[in-house]
Design an enzyme around this catalytic site. Structure first.
Site, PDB file in Angstrom:
ATOM      1  N   GLY A 156       2.787 -13.517   8.299  1.00  0.00           N
ATOM      2  CA  GLY A 156       1.869 -12.044   8.785  1.00  0.00           C
ATOM      3  C   GLY A 156       1.880 -10.683   8.606  1.00  0.00           C
ATOM      4  O   GLY A 156       1.787  -9.850   8.509  1.00  0.00           O
TER       5      GLY A 156
ATOM      6  N   LYS B 252      -0.503   5.044  -3.052  1.00  0.00           N
ATOM      7  CA  LYS B 252      -0.079   5.880  -2.058  1.00  0.00           C
ATOM      8  C   LYS B 252       0.506   7.129  -3.055  1.00  0.00           C
ATOM      9  O   LYS B 252       0.858   8.018  -2.674  1.00  0.00           O
ATOM     10  CB  LYS B 252       0.754   5.022  -1.266  1.00  0.00           C
ATOM     11  CG  LYS B 252       0.531   3.799  -0.432  1.00  0.00           C
ATOM     12  CD  LYS B 252       1.406   2.940   0.729  1.00  0.00           C
ATOM     13  CE  LYS B 252       0.261   2.060   1.084  1.00  0.00           C
ATOM     14  NZ  LYS B 252       2.297   1.209   1.724  1.00  0.00           N
TER      15      LYS B 252
ATOM     16  N   LYS C 144     -18.095  -3.699  12.979  1.00  0.00           N
ATOM     17  CA  LYS C 144     -19.786  -4.673  12.190  1.00  0.00           C
ATOM     18  C   LYS C 144     -19.922  -5.325  13.270  1.00  0.00           C
ATOM     19  O   LYS C 144     -20.886  -6.791  13.181  1.00  0.00           O
ATOM     20  CB  LYS C 144     -19.096  -5.266  10.923  1.00  0.00           C
ATOM     21  CG  LYS C 144     -19.617  -4.187  10.076  1.00  0.00           C
ATOM     22  CD  LYS C 144     -19.152  -4.618   8.589  1.00  0.00           C
ATOM     23  CE  LYS C 144     -19.965  -4.665   7.769  1.00  0.00           C
ATOM     24  NZ  LYS C 144     -19.592  -4.352   6.317  1.00  0.00           N
TER      25      LYS C 144
ATOM     26  N   GLU D 235      -1.024 -10.855   2.385  1.00  0.00           N
ATOM     27  CA  GLU D 235      -2.533 -11.235   3.353  1.00  0.00           C
ATOM     28  C   GLU D 235      -3.067 -12.931   2.840  1.00  0.00           C
ATOM     29  O   GLU D 235      -2.167 -13.055   1.277  1.00  0.00           O
ATOM     30  CB  GLU D 235      -3.796 -10.618   2.944  1.00  0.00           C
ATOM     31  CG  GLU D 235      -3.276  -9.505   3.234  1.00  0.00           C
ATOM     32  CD  GLU D 235      -4.802  -7.904   3.629  1.00  0.00           C
ATOM     33  OE1 GLU D 235      -5.754  -8.603   3.585  1.00  0.00           O
ATOM     34  OE2 GLU D 235      -4.408  -6.759   3.652  1.00  0.00           O
TER      35      GLU D 235
ATOM     36  N   VAL E 217      -4.476  -1.561  13.122  1.00  0.00           N
ATOM     37  CA  VAL E 217      -4.479  -0.819  13.819  1.00  0.00           C
ATOM     38  C   VAL E 217      -5.740  -0.360  15.196  1.00  0.00           C
ATOM     39  O   VAL E 217      -4.628   0.690  15.760  1.00  0.00           O
ATOM     40  CB  VAL E 217      -4.303  -0.070  12.132  1.00  0.00           C
ATOM     41  CG1 VAL E 217      -3.940   1.377  12.670  1.00  0.00           C
ATOM     42  CG2 VAL E 217      -3.783  -0.831  10.815  1.00  0.00           C
TER      43      VAL E 217
ATOM     44  N   GLY F 223       3.455   4.312   6.165  1.00  0.00           N
ATOM     45  CA  GLY F 223       3.830   3.943   7.722  1.00  0.00           C
ATOM     46  C   GLY F 223       4.171   4.812   8.595  1.00  0.00           C
ATOM     47  O   GLY F 223       3.009   6.157   8.553  1.00  0.00           O
TER      48      GLY F 223
ATOM     49  N   LYS G 200      -5.817   4.466   2.267  1.00  0.00           N
ATOM     50  CA  LYS G 200      -4.877   4.483   1.598  1.00  0.00           C
ATOM     51  C   LYS G 200      -5.993   4.144  -0.071  1.00  0.00           C
ATOM     52  O   LYS G 200      -6.052   5.222  -1.366  1.00  0.00           O
ATOM     53  CB  LYS G 200      -4.272   3.899   1.145  1.00  0.00           C
ATOM     54  CG  LYS G 200      -3.361   2.379   0.841  1.00  0.00           C
ATOM     55  CD  LYS G 200      -2.815   2.711   2.143  1.00  0.00           C
ATOM     56  CE  LYS G 200      -3.122   0.408   2.820  1.00  0.00           C
ATOM     57  NZ  LYS G 200      -2.415   0.003   3.483  1.00  0.00           N
TER      58      LYS G 200
END
Lengths: 391, 391
Positions: free
Chosen positions: B179, B197, B39, B182, B15, B126, B97
């Site tokens: 994709g 949400k 990181k 996960e 994102v 989204g 979220k």
């Protein structure tokens, strides 16, 4: 909560009465109707008679009134009311698409000059908050197209023809009986109403002030069962679509019946419902659906506008400033199905190509690439025994 | 156009990179990314290395940075960042979220206290602008329900199971490969993500701050082909729905697989798409549809929030003030289908009635009215060989 808003209302038809009832039932908005200006002195109205006036100046020149809500039918009278109100520094909410579409650029100037706001969400897609979303939410995404089913009357008629196999005249009569079509349905069935709406949306989607006269509209008054059979063979239905499309900084827009395949979200938009589909570079496809016609759906849009005036909301018309390289053009070639009676009709049009020619039981149709300008020049919307639909 | 906004960005995953690319392609928004805090020092990144920092204070304490965009995965770290940013009087955009849902009331207080704004449209559905519409447009209409398909992963899996007759494990593997899921899919398939949400949406739809822990969620990890066959017999499909419903000033909310009949607009929401359906007294049913998952759709929501900060936009949480008589309750009876292995499972639950009992080829299911509280108390989301779906 901010201070109470005092409303002067023009018109007390279905939407005006809807608004009146909605305001009575809603506690969260601090607004009251102080005066209602109506025309017909003989009509009895279910409302406190002290609220009623027949003199528009009782509202327009009334210092106690903060905002004006204009909900009358007559576009010319509405124009005079809105113009005077803005000049008198009163913000206005209107749902009059014809009037807004015809004078949008002038209203834009008047808003700027007098520092007031004109909101008209109810003039586009009934209860669907499309103008607000185009203004606020899709203000930076790169919009490439907006398409909408924004006329409940024609969508109701097309749904009945598609689902019940009715002919146009039967479906129209049914729509008139159910209150979904007016006794004189010309503005709807000849697709003038959706043309006003797409002309308005052009300003908020692409920053263009385009006069509604420059937008092509073709209605459904000539659609036949034969056309629906052709659609069904292609796993499609027919919907009246008002659309605007941007490519390489050129925007084209028109209202035309389109073949909508079953996998398209528009396929399930039935009866009096409205829908909008946007395409943008980043958010991709977005689809909004809701009730278009009816007193309460329009009143709810008007109410949302009134509420926005509480915090001095204005349309910013940002795209009108930010992207001045965009232009409007009717120099377009459309992929179409044309059903016609006489070959002489086709001879008046200009084609890039005619790809298929068919005659079935004395009904003729072609699949072709036609120049939009030739449809406009010949005013084919007024032709008899002629129907064009786009793919 | 107003002054340029200088952005400090936390996180440079899909994102974050999407936002970076979107900002480069968009000329209409006056905003630039000044610093990116990441990181992993070993990762190479396709971006000017001067932009990168590994110290969060380079952003949080940087007077040149106007707003902070938080797009990291870890909810606890995100919480510390957002809290510090708000205290440092920097407005924040976030799409996290879990973090928002867990701390919403505190963030509400921090915004008020420090006069800054926290926007999080990308944390709900989204690319669908639902929070903004609930805040601005449905602020006065009397909302009665909000339902949403807001998890792309589960909707993708359910679509593949429904359309291709796959078993859950096959569909999950396919989603992971494409994709859309996960490697550890628990947050999605066990319906925690949609629970966060709907907890967020409760604040904007009904003015309620409800902790996500108090909202029931039941996922799809136990759904089987058998359940889809049952659905198909009833001309329905199965969708994971997060919903909130108001009746007589009491709001109930839960996330549960639901049977969605073909005439319902949700039926055609497939694969990674999201949708929201509202019901309100005046505008009636409204439906929004768009892409939920993916870098660009979420980035477009984040961008719209950044753009709104240009004009000091804030969520007003109006309903939280205007209607204090509304309360949240789990005292609800659900009409459900339950497939189970052992009778002992049923014995732990409380039913108002069991209306049908079936066994087909050693598979047991019942149609019943079950008390939601007994599903919560028994944490049925963690049970094996047990599936519940609501009608």
């Amino acid at each position: 909560m901010s201070k109470s808003i005092k409303i002067g209302l023009f018109g007390f038809g279905v939407v005006g009465q809807g608004l009146y009832n909605v305001l009575k039932q809603t506690t969260s908005i601090n607004a009251t109707i102080n005066k209602i200006c109506v025309k017909d002195k003989s009509k009895s109205r279910n409302v406190d008679s002290n609220l009623i006036t027949f003199d528009k100046n009782d509202i327009l020149n009334n210092p106690d009134i903060d905002i004006i809500v204009e909900l009358i039918d007559n576009a010319d009278e509405a124009y005079e009311i809105v113009k005077t109100a803005l000049k008198n520094k009163k913000s206005v909410v209107s749902a009059n698409k014809k009037m807004i579409a015809e004078h949008l650029e002038e209203f834009y100037d008047l808003q700027k000059e007098h520092g007031v706001s004109l909101l008209y969400e109810g003039a586009a897609c009934g209860s669907i908050p499309i103008i607000r979303n185009l203004e606020e939410y899709y203000d930076n995404d790169l919009l490439t197209s907006i398409e909408t089913i924004c006329n409940g009357t024609t969508n109701y008629i097309l749904t009945k023809m598609s689902e019940e196999g009715l002919e146009y005249s039967e479906a129209l009569a049914g729509a008139q009986k159910s209150g979904f079509a007016e006794s004189n349905p010309r503005l709807d069935v000849m697709a003038f109403d959706p043309k006003y709406k797409i002309a308005i949306l052009l300003a908020h989607a692409f920053g263009l002030f385009v006069h509604e006269k420059d937008v092509f509209n073709f209605g459904i008054s000539n659609v036949s069962n034969f056309d629906f059979q052709y659609a069904a063979k292609n796993n499609a239905s027919i919907k009246l679509i008002a659309g605007a499309y941007k490519k390489d900084n050129v925007v084209k827009a028109y209202v035309i019946p389109k073949f909508i395949v079953a996998s398209n979200m528009f396929y399930n938009v039935k009866n009096e419902f409205n829908a909008v589909q946007l395409e943008a570079a980043f958010s991709d496809k977005q689809f909004f659906y809701g009730k278009g016609a009816g007193a309460f759906p329009t009143a709810s849009a008007v109410l949302a506008d009134i509420s926005a005036l509480h915090y001095q909301y204005k349309y910013e018309y940002k795209k009108h400033f930010s992207d001045t390289s965009i232009s409007f053009s009717n120099d377009v070639v459309l992929n179409v199905y044309i059903r016609y009676k006489e070959k002489s009709q086709l001879e008046k049009l200009e084609f890039e190509s005619i790809d298929e020619q068919h005659t079935i039981n004395q009904t003729n149709y072609i699949i072709a690439k036609v120049k939009l300008k030739s449809l406009i020049k010949n005013d084919v919307n007024e032709w008899q025994d002629f129907f064009v639909a786009a793919f």
